[in-house]
Motif scaffolding. Structure first.
Motif, PDB file in Angstrom:
ATOM      1  N   SER A 255       0.830  -1.212   0.000  1.00  0.00           N
ATOM      2  CA  SER A 255       0.000   0.000   0.000  1.00  0.00           C
ATOM      3  C   SER A 255       0.858   1.254   0.000  1.00  0.00           C
ATOM      4  CB  SER A 255      -0.929   0.002   1.225  1.00  0.00           C
ATOM      5  OG  SER A 255      -1.884  -1.029   1.143  1.00  0.00           O
ATOM      6  N   LEU A 256       1.961   1.232   0.742  1.00  0.00           N
ATOM      7  CA  LEU A 256       2.874   2.373   0.743  1.00  0.00           C
ATOM      8  C   LEU A 256       3.523   2.543  -0.632  1.00  0.00           C
ATOM      9  CD1 LEU A 256       4.448   1.801   4.254  1.00  0.00           C
ATOM     10  CD2 LEU A 256       3.267   3.890   3.540  1.00  0.00           C
ATOM     11  N   SER A 257       3.788   1.421  -1.305  1.00  0.00           N
ATOM     12  CA  SER A 257       4.343   1.477  -2.658  1.00  0.00           C
ATOM     13  C   SER A 257       3.341   2.088  -3.629  1.00  0.00           C
ATOM     14  CB  SER A 257       4.735   0.070  -3.122  1.00  0.00           C
ATOM     15  OG  SER A 257       5.170   0.079  -4.460  1.00  0.00           O
ATOM     16  N   VAL A 258       2.072   1.676  -3.524  1.00  0.00           N
ATOM     17  CA  VAL A 258       1.012   2.241  -4.373  1.00  0.00           C
ATOM     18  C   VAL A 258       0.868   3.738  -4.101  1.00  0.00           C
ATOM     19  CG1 VAL A 258      -1.461   2.209  -4.855  1.00  0.00           C
ATOM     20  CG2 VAL A 258      -0.223   0.058  -4.576  1.00  0.00           C
ATOM     21  N   HIS A 259       0.935   4.104  -2.829  1.00  0.00           N
ATOM     22  CA  HIS A 259       0.818   5.519  -2.441  1.00  0.00           C
ATOM     23  C   HIS A 259       1.944   6.339  -3.068  1.00  0.00           C
ATOM     24  CE1 HIS A 259      -0.008   9.056  -0.144  1.00  0.00           C
ATOM     25  NE2 HIS A 259       1.030   8.934   0.647  1.00  0.00           N
ATOM     26  N   ALA A 260       3.172   5.816  -3.015  1.00  0.00           N
ATOM     27  CA  ALA A 260       4.310   6.521  -3.602  1.00  0.00           C
ATOM     28  C   ALA A 260       4.185   6.604  -5.119  1.00  0.00           C
ATOM     29  CB  ALA A 260       5.609   5.827  -3.204  1.00  0.00           C
ATOM     30  N   GLN A 261       3.720   5.521  -5.741  1.00  0.00           N
ATOM     31  CA  GLN A 261       3.548   5.512  -7.192  1.00  0.00           C
ATOM     32  C   GLN A 261       2.510   6.558  -7.617  1.00  0.00           C
ATOM     33  OE1 GLN A 261       0.508   3.612  -8.633  1.00  0.00           O
ATOM     34  NE2 GLN A 261       0.952   4.848 -10.440  1.00  0.00           N
ATOM     35  N   GLY A 262       1.446   6.693  -6.828  1.00  0.00           N
ATOM     36  CA  GLY A 262       0.419   7.684  -7.146  1.00  0.00           C
ATOM     37  C   GLY A 262       0.942   9.104  -7.096  1.00  0.00           C
ATOM     38  N   SER A 263       2.010   9.328  -6.338  1.00  0.00           N
ATOM     39  CA  SER A 263       2.645  10.651  -6.269  1.00  0.00           C
ATOM     40  C   SER A 263       3.832  10.755  -7.214  1.00  0.00           C
ATOM     41  CB  SER A 263       3.111  10.926  -4.824  1.00  0.00           C
ATOM     42  OG  SER A 263       2.045  10.826  -3.921  1.00  0.00           O
ATOM     43  N   HIS A 264       4.002   9.735  -8.065  1.00  0.00           N
ATOM     44  CA  HIS A 264       5.107   9.657  -9.028  1.00  0.00           C
ATOM     45  C   HIS A 264       6.467   9.636  -8.333  1.00  0.00           C
ATOM     46  CE1 HIS A 264       2.961  10.177 -12.977  1.00  0.00           C
ATOM     47  NE2 HIS A 264       2.007  10.380 -12.090  1.00  0.00           N
ATOM     48  N   GLU A 265       6.499   9.092  -7.125  1.00  0.00           N
ATOM     49  CA  GLU A 265       7.772   8.876  -6.421  1.00  0.00           C
ATOM     50  C   GLU A 265       8.196   7.433  -6.702  1.00  0.00           C
ATOM     51  OE1 GLU A 265       6.743   9.750  -2.406  1.00  0.00           O
ATOM     52  OE2 GLU A 265       6.409  11.882  -2.779  1.00  0.00           O
ATOM     53  N   HIS A 266       8.698   7.211  -7.911  1.00  0.00           N
ATOM     54  CA  HIS A 266       8.908   5.853  -8.390  1.00  0.00           C
ATOM     55  C   HIS A 266      10.000   5.119  -7.621  1.00  0.00           C
ATOM     56  CE1 HIS A 266       7.021   7.182 -12.461  1.00  0.00           C
ATOM     57  NE2 HIS A 266       6.120   6.938 -11.544  1.00  0.00           N
ATOM     58  N   GLU A 267      11.061   5.804  -7.254  1.00  0.00           N
ATOM     59  CA  GLU A 267      12.127   5.142  -6.492  1.00  0.00           C
ATOM     60  C   GLU A 267      11.637   4.742  -5.107  1.00  0.00           C
ATOM     61  OE1 GLU A 267      15.635   7.513  -6.435  1.00  0.00           O
ATOM     62  OE2 GLU A 267      15.944   7.392  -8.613  1.00  0.00           O
ATOM     63  N   GLU A 268      10.852   5.600  -4.490  1.00  0.00           N
ATOM     64  CA  GLU A 268      10.271   5.280  -3.184  1.00  0.00           C
ATOM     65  C   GLU A 268       9.314   4.092  -3.305  1.00  0.00           C
ATOM     66  OE1 GLU A 268       9.381   6.156   1.003  1.00  0.00           O
ATOM     67  OE2 GLU A 268      11.064   6.402  -0.368  1.00  0.00           O
TER      68      GLU A 268
END
Length: 475
Positions: A255-268
């Motif tokens: 879920s944290l990965s999906v959250h980061a992806q939604g903010s375009h924080e791909h490395e995170e």
């Protein structure tokens, strides 16, 4: 072991394989809705005896090998039998209680795969009809003013009540996002304030973690990014204190990965999901493994790696059809349809997007429905079909409005305003932004607020147009 790049359909069967011989829990048949040949026909007297047996199992100490074994056996018997009288869904109610007994003993003994299987089973059970489920559902969605201590004591007094309540909320998370978030937060606060009688410390931590995880996942959907991080971090801390914790912790990391992806924080995003795929496969967590793949492919799409993303999204859609995961399939098809349209095959792309919309609407997934409409509006506008594009944008806003979530509607108003400003349709964009900004500020949706203000300045001619990069990604 299946690699991240090799995701065959056989994975579905692999995820549902029989647990190892060292398991103390019998794998449930989970076939609640079908008659299984010449299986036992349960009379009313026999049904009463089964209910007594189930209550005895609920009262046994945890962990108990005998309770674990017996609950699995009784589950298979009840799930596979035919009932003469089942007017109130007693069969499904017993199955849910037996699943709880089996889960609590599997979790207490650290049996990761088995405990996850029972969690999936109870999510399936609560999609079936039972008066008890309907009563609990009605209670969960009462307004704060309607809740009373007496009602809470009636519906949330025992650990099995909380277990089934959380399964109902997970079932409804796409269909009734705002109501589920409020209910999950209410359950969390109640458990913190009033400990659940009869629940072990490990179970209490699980319940708190599940409620926090639900609140965080839905906060992300409605755009509350700060709240999302807070709730997901809270869920992580509770799950770390559970036995059979690793699958639970992995779910929150996803879920944290999906959250980061939604903010375009791909490395995170990559950092959070690193190493999770093979573990999801080993635990039989098909939904999470599919979500993992979708996140990867959306990132690939965002980075402009078109051909590999197109091929892989098409394969993932085929796998999801076999897995009966309509929400994930709809989300995958929104990304796929967008890519197909961009590759020049507009007609095929629109058909894919329309199928995605039908799927999302059918399961009440408002976020994906709105995303599909707005994606179609964007693609129609790119073809110069301005009238049709506006119709689709409006359809997306109506879908978002149907959620009853002001923050979700405000989020999509900014998304649509962005599209309109890019096409110099400034008067309509100004109206949407004027409606959205007060809600964004009230909900502390800071990135959206900043972008909305920039769009207003663009309309006023005080800055150059700047298209927003983080279009909705319904994963």
């Amino acid at each position: 072991m299946i690699s991240e790049t090799d995701f065959p359909r056989e994975f579905i069967a692999m995820c549902l394989r029989q647990p190892g011989t060292d398991s103390l829990i019998k794998k449930p048949s989970s076939n609640l809705g079908h008659e299984l040949g010449d299986r036992l026909v349960v009379s009313p007297d026999r049904a009463m005896r089964l209910a007594y047996d189930t209550r005895e199992l609920l009262a046994m100490e945890v962990p108990s090998i005998s309770a674990a074994t017996r609950s699995g056996q009784l589950f298979d018997l009840v799930a596979g039998s035919l009932w003469r009288d089942d007017h109130f869904g007693e069969r499904n109610e017993l199955c849910a209680l037996l699943a709880f007994v089996a889960w609590r003993n599997a979790a207490a003994q650290g049996l990761e795969r088995e405990s996850q299987e029972w969690l999936r089973i109870v999510e399936f059970i609560v999609t079936e009809k039972a008066v008890d489920f309907e009563c609990l559902e009605s209670f969960l969605y009462l307004s704060e003013q309607e809740l009373t201590p007496k009602l809470e004591l009636r519906f949330l007094a025992k650990p099995e009540d909380i277990f089934i309540a959380l399964a109902i909320l997970k079932r409804d998370r796409n269909r009734r996002a705002k109501a589920v978030m409020c209910a999950a937060i209410a359950i969390y606060r109640r458990i913190v304030t009033v400990p659940v009688a009869g629940a072990t410390e490990v179970e209490t931590q699980f319940f708190l973690g599940e409620a926090a995880h639900l609140a965080g996942a839905i906060s992300r959907l409605v755009g509350r990014r700060k709240t999302t991080s807070q709730w997901l971090t809270t869920a992580l801390s509770h799950f770390e204190r559970c036995s059979a914790r690793e699958p639970l912790v992995a779910r929150v990391k996803l879920s944290l990965s999906v959250h980061a992806q939604g903010s375009h924080e791909h490395e995170e995003s990559e950092r959070w999901r690193r190493g999770l795929f093979e573990r999801f496969v080993a635990w039989g967590m098909a939904r999470e493994a599919f979500t993992f793949r979708l996140v990867e492919l959306v990132i690939l799409k965002d980075r402009g790696v078109t051909e590999p993303a197109l091929k892989a999204l098409s394969e993932l859609a085929d796998d999801l059809r076999d897995a009966s995961e309509p929400s994930l399939l709809a989300a995958t098809m929104v990304a796929l349809g967008d890519l197909v349209c961009g590759s020049g095959a507009s007609n095929s792309g629109f058909l894919i997007l329309q199928e995605a919309l039908a799927l999302a609407t059918g399961v009440g997934d408002v976020f994906t429905s709105a995303s599909a409409c707005i994606t179609m509006g964007d693609r129609k506008a790119n073809r110069g079909e301005s009238v049709e594009s506006i119709e689709w944008f409006n359809a997306g806003l109506r879908a978002a409005e149907s959620s009853g979530s002001p923050s979700l509607l405000a989020y999509f108003r900014v998304v649509v305003a962005d599209e309109l400003v890019a096409r110099s349709i400034n008067d309509e964009a100004r109206v949407l932004l004027t409606l959205a900004i007060p809600v964004l500020r009230e909900e502390t949706m800071i990135p959206e607020s900043i972008h909305a203000i920039k769009l207003l300045r663009t309309i006023d001619g005080s800055s150059r147009p700047s298209r927003r990069s983080d279009k909705p990604t319904p994963t």
